[in-house]
Design a protein around this motif. Sequence first.
Motif, mmCIF file in Angstrom:
data_model
loop_
_atom_site.group_PDB
_atom_site.id
_atom_site.type_symbol
_atom_site.label_atom_id
_atom_site.label_comp_id
_atom_site.label_asym_id
_atom_site.label_seq_id
_atom_site.Cartn_x
_atom_site.Cartn_y
_atom_site.Cartn_z
ATOM 1 N N GLU A 1 -5.929 105.075 26.997
ATOM 2 C CA GLU A 1 -6.962 105.778 27.843
ATOM 3 C C GLU A 1 -7.793 105.449 28.369
ATOM 4 O OE1 GLU A 1 -7.505 104.406 23.179
ATOM 5 O OE2 GLU A 1 -5.949 105.662 24.699
ATOM 6 N N ALA A 2 -8.069 103.854 27.839
ATOM 7 C CA ALA A 2 -8.577 102.682 28.805
ATOM 8 C C ALA A 2 -8.524 102.553 30.325
ATOM 9 C CB ALA A 2 -8.473 101.154 28.134
ATOM 10 N N LEU A 3 -7.476 103.044 30.152
ATOM 11 C CA LEU A 3 -6.662 102.508 31.711
ATOM 12 C C LEU A 3 -7.695 103.162 32.912
ATOM 13 C CD1 LEU A 3 -4.497 101.009 30.258
ATOM 14 C CD2 LEU A 3 -2.877 101.317 31.811
ATOM 15 N N SER A 4 -7.326 103.392 33.300
ATOM 16 C CA SER A 4 -7.812 104.197 35.412
ATOM 17 C C SER A 4 -6.275 105.279 35.573
ATOM 18 C CB SER A 4 -8.368 103.613 36.218
ATOM 19 O OG SER A 4 -7.773 102.564 36.761
ATOM 20 N N HIS A 5 -6.915 106.153 36.594
ATOM 21 C CA HIS A 5 -5.748 106.797 37.415
ATOM 22 C C HIS A 5 -4.565 105.917 37.770
ATOM 23 C CE1 HIS A 5 -7.692 110.417 35.790
ATOM 24 N NE2 HIS A 5 -8.194 110.608 36.731
ATOM 25 N N SER A 6 -5.728 105.330 38.495
ATOM 26 C CA SER A 6 -5.090 104.056 38.884
ATOM 27 C C SER A 6 -3.775 102.870 38.884
ATOM 28 C CB SER A 6 -5.696 103.802 40.496
ATOM 29 O OG SER A 6 -6.864 102.249 40.081
ATOM 30 N N GLU A 7 -4.805 102.579 37.260
ATOM 31 C CA GLU A 7 -4.036 101.517 36.748
ATOM 32 C C GLU A 7 -2.861 102.390 36.361
ATOM 33 O OE1 GLU A 7 -7.638 99.026 35.313
ATOM 34 O OE2 GLU A 7 -7.194 100.377 34.317
ATOM 35 N N LEU A 8 -2.681 103.294 35.731
ATOM 36 C CA LEU A 8 -2.019 104.288 34.960
ATOM 37 C C LEU A 8 -0.649 104.492 36.141
ATOM 38 C CD1 LEU A 8 -3.327 107.127 32.798
ATOM 39 C CD2 LEU A 8 -2.249 105.100 31.892
ATOM 40 N N ILE A 9 -0.734 104.913 37.579
ATOM 41 C CA ILE A 9 0.080 104.770 38.104
ATOM 42 C C ILE A 9 0.941 103.608 38.256
ATOM 43 C CG2 ILE A 9 0.167 105.886 40.437
ATOM 44 C CD1 ILE A 9 -1.934 108.145 40.497
ATOM 45 N N ALA A 10 0.039 103.024 38.726
ATOM 46 C CA ALA A 10 0.824 101.648 38.995
ATOM 47 C C ALA A 10 1.422 100.722 38.099
ATOM 48 C CB ALA A 10 -0.985 99.967 38.794
ATOM 49 N N ILE A 11 1.225 101.450 36.585
ATOM 50 C CA ILE A 11 2.525 100.850 35.835
ATOM 51 C C ILE A 11 3.381 101.787 36.134
ATOM 52 C CG2 ILE A 11 3.495 101.141 33.094
ATOM 53 C CD1 ILE A 11 0.530 100.604 32.424
ATOM 54 N N GLY B 1 -3.357 112.969 46.874
ATOM 55 C CA GLY B 1 -3.203 114.250 45.824
ATOM 56 C C GLY B 1 -4.779 114.379 46.117
ATOM 57 N N LYS B 2 -5.779 113.850 47.245
ATOM 58 C CA LYS B 2 -7.222 114.389 46.977
ATOM 59 C C LYS B 2 -8.008 113.857 46.031
ATOM 60 C CE LYS B 2 -5.898 118.080 49.972
ATOM 61 N NZ LYS B 2 -6.007 119.263 50.729
ATOM 62 N N ASN B 3 -7.711 112.622 45.277
ATOM 63 C CA ASN B 3 -8.926 111.682 43.958
ATOM 64 C C ASN B 3 -8.461 113.133 43.156
ATOM 65 O OD1 ASN B 3 -8.564 109.011 45.009
ATOM 66 N ND2 ASN B 3 -10.214 110.170 46.658
ATOM 67 N N ASN B 4 -7.111 113.587 42.891
ATOM 68 C CA ASN B 4 -7.599 115.047 42.107
ATOM 69 C C ASN B 4 -5.684 114.844 41.117
ATOM 70 O OD1 ASN B 4 -7.179 117.874 40.991
ATOM 71 N ND2 ASN B 4 -8.979 117.949 41.402
ATOM 72 N N LEU B 5 -5.801 114.784 40.082
ATOM 73 C CA LEU B 5 -4.488 114.733 39.107
ATOM 74 C C LEU B 5 -4.288 116.556 40.281
ATOM 75 C CD1 LEU B 5 -5.115 112.777 35.856
ATOM 76 C CD2 LEU B 5 -3.952 112.365 38.416
#
Length: 233
Positions: A31-41, A63-67
């Motif tokens: 939960e501490a990670l941003s969307h981009s950090e999670l995708i980077a993993i 994705g237009k910055n939208n999950l």
Amino acid sequence: MKKIMQPGRTTIKQWAVDDQPREKLRNKGPEALSHSELIAILLGSGTPNKTAIDLAKEVLRMGKNNLYQLGKLSISDFTKIYGIGEAKAVVLAAAMELGRRRQAGMNLGKAVTDSAGVARYLQSLLKDYSQEVFVVLFLNRANKIMHTEIVSKGGITGTVADPRVILKKALLEDAVSLILCHNHPSGSLHPSKADEQITYKIKEAALYFDIAVIDHIIVSAEGYFSFADEGLI
């Protein structure tokens, strides 16, 4: 051949340990990670000129910055980003599908009480499909959903459901009742003549096996239509 980095650019491994996505997740929780950090993993690595975070930000932009919009992207969409090959694209597509299944799976094992609850379940399952998809819910004697299966996929305007495939699966699952469903990517919630005909055909065939078809639900981003609620089944 030695990889050439852009001047002044650092790799993620050169960052402070607490800022590295994997270490950050391990130490602080996802939960501490941003969307981009999670995708980077998920991506695992970048390119000689981009870190995994840079690539992840490009994925988000696609994705237009939208999950929600990101979940609609295909493997071929992801591979349009330089630095994302088929292997990385497959990982991203798998992650999107797991998210869909987790959300939809919350309703498995629960008793069906009304069309609205089933419609919400189906909307979460089918929301990212741009083509028409036909789904069957297999219920037990307690009216609980035992299994959900996509039995056919079609084009933008239609799909074909084979009653033999559906009933064979129903017998294997020991289902006593079925709920039919398909989506309308166009957003329309009006059943077509073909929708009515396939509903009647499957319902009549199921009677020979003492299996009841209790509803046919059409879902779209606009809402849902229940054959049962409208007295059409």
